[in-house]
Scaffold this active site. Structure first.
Site, PDB file in Angstrom:
ATOM      1  N   LYS A 277       0.767  -1.320  -0.145  1.00 20.29           N
ATOM      2  CA  LYS A 277      -0.028  -0.220   0.037  1.00 20.29           C
ATOM      3  C   LYS A 277       0.883   1.236   0.330  1.00 20.29           C
ATOM      4  CE  LYS A 277      -4.549  -1.733   1.214  1.00 20.29           C
ATOM      5  NZ  LYS A 277      -5.559  -1.808   1.950  1.00 20.29           N
TER       6      LYS A 277
ATOM      7  N   LYS B  42      -3.700 -11.129  -7.182  1.00 17.79           N
ATOM      8  CA  LYS B  42      -4.799 -11.644  -6.426  1.00 17.79           C
ATOM      9  C   LYS B  42      -6.259 -10.674  -6.936  1.00 17.79           C
ATOM     10  CE  LYS B  42      -5.382  -8.911  -2.208  1.00 17.79           C
ATOM     11  NZ  LYS B  42      -6.060  -8.675  -0.989  1.00 17.79           N
TER      12      LYS B  42
ATOM     13  N   LYS C  99     -10.318  -5.090  -5.703  1.00 17.57           N
ATOM     14  CA  LYS C  99     -11.188  -3.924  -6.217  1.00 17.57           C
ATOM     15  C   LYS C  99     -10.476  -2.987  -7.162  1.00 17.57           C
ATOM     16  CE  LYS C  99     -10.899  -2.608  -1.568  1.00 17.57           C
ATOM     17  NZ  LYS C  99     -11.009  -3.621  -0.611  1.00 17.57           N
TER      18      LYS C  99
END
Ligand code: ATP
Ligand code: LTN
Length: 332
Positions: free
Chosen positions: A114, A196, A199
């Site tokens: 992130k 993976k 969204k």
């Protein structure tokens, strides 16, 4: 009478729920309430580690609650709540920050991912987030934490922090186990099977509330492998695209990989991809319809999250008081 074992998990309302969230996590939460005392929450406090639009966050938190219920989490039998409604999470989160090491936090894969993605906002919360997650868990003294594979590292850190704390102050926290499903633990993107399903890559991601025709389009376009054999065979290293579709098909139908190979023997990808699409559509159809119905009843949702916060707050408060006493805070 034996006390029931406890199960707890949460998902961030930072985007719409998708098939990876469902197969990796929520599916394994439902139908457990006879055996376990179950707590499931909307991890809204975690979402602000990344900048959110306030109106979207509010809307998605309620949508997520409606979708939890539609996935089979009966609010009469499971405690469903919004994380920020139980202040003990923030309170224990601070305490556990002081028992979590800089080095441990630096090793967390989610932080590395992130912070690479949001270079302009590498804030303290993003870094210390696993200490809040440890608090989320340890407040309820759970035996099991059902999550997808990517969260295993955070549950392991939670265990280390709990053991460290118990070592200093005696048995305060139960040491929880991650509970990771055999199929569905790591669903990959349909458009990029090496990443993976997430969204942030909407083309390869199937959302729970998506229309059947859009779902089928995504499956028909799913990347299959560039080998020439056009054969449905489970081999994640050589055939990641087909193996991912087999994992999805197995998770929604309960069929084994051998059964799937036999079913599509000689039929090729052209028959297999829409069959997976149909199976997923039929799994998600009742969930979508029920979630839409529940979401229209805002008063009902409010009753659910208020009752949930009251029950969760009572349990969490007991653990927090014990912790405060152990570390030497004067009783209120
Ligand atoms: P992002 O899309 O930002 O990576 P996310 O979709 O992973 O977020 P989270 O809130 O991080 O959403 O995950 C919620 C739960 O769903 C966690 O238990 C996580 O392990 C599980 N999960 C998420 N993605 C997948 C996936 N592709 N396969 C299996 N489980 C998943
Ligand atoms: N970190 C998780 C969400 C989460 C969670 C939790 C999961 C926050 N607190 C407690 C299980 C238990 C995520 O990003 N998927």
């Amino acid at each position: 009478m034996d006390e029931k074992k406890v199960m707890l998990s949460g998902i961030q309302p930072s985007g719409d729920l998708h098939l990876g969230n469902y197969l990796g996590a929520i599916k394994n939460w439902a139908g457990r309430s006879e055996e376990f005392d179950c707590y499931y929450f909307m991890a809204d406090m975690h979402t602000i580690t990344v900048r959110q639009n306030p109106a979207d966050l509010r809307r998605r938190t309620l949508e997520q609650l409606a979708q939890y219920i539609a996935c089979g989490l009966d609010p009469e039998k499971n405690t469903l709540f919004i994380q920020s409604h139980v202040p003990a999470h923030a309170e224990l989160g601070w305490v556990l920050n002081c028992y979590t090491m800089f080095g441990e936090l630096s090793r967390m894969t989610q932080f590395k991912d992130k912070s690479a993605k949001h270079k302009d906002n590498i804030n303290g919360g993003l870094f210390t987030y696993p200490a809040l997650m440890a608090a989320d868990i340890l407040l309820y003294q759970p035996d099991f934490v059902p999550v997808g594979n990517d969260q295993k590292q955070h549950v392991e850190l939670t265990r280390d922090v709990a053991e460290r704390f118990n070592h200093i102050y005696g048995d305060v926290f139960k040491i929880p186990e991650p509970y990771i499903p055999k199929t569905g633990a790591r669903i990959m993107s349909l458009s990029a099977p090496e990443s993976k399903m997430s969204k942030s890559m909407p083309e390869g991601c199937v959302f729970l509330m998506e229309k059947p025709e859009d779902i089928q389009r995504k499956f028909k376009r799913a990347i299959t492998d560039s080998d020439t054999e056009n054969c449905v065979r489970y081999d994640p290293a050589a055939k990641p695209g087909v193996s991912n579709l087999m994992n999805i098909y197995s998770a929604v139908t309960g069929k084994s990989y051998e059964e799937i190979e036999q079913e599509f023997d000689g039929k090729g990808y052209g028959a297999f991809k829409p069959a997976v699409g149909d199976a997923v559509i039929e799994t998600l159809r009742p969930i979508r319809e029920e979630a839409q119905r529940i979401l229209a009843d805002k008063a009902y949702l409010e009753t659910v999250y208020r009752a949930g916060a009251e029950k969760a707050g009572y349990i969490a408060g007991k653990t927090l008081r014990k912790v405060y006493k152990k570390i030497g805070f004067v009783a209120r």
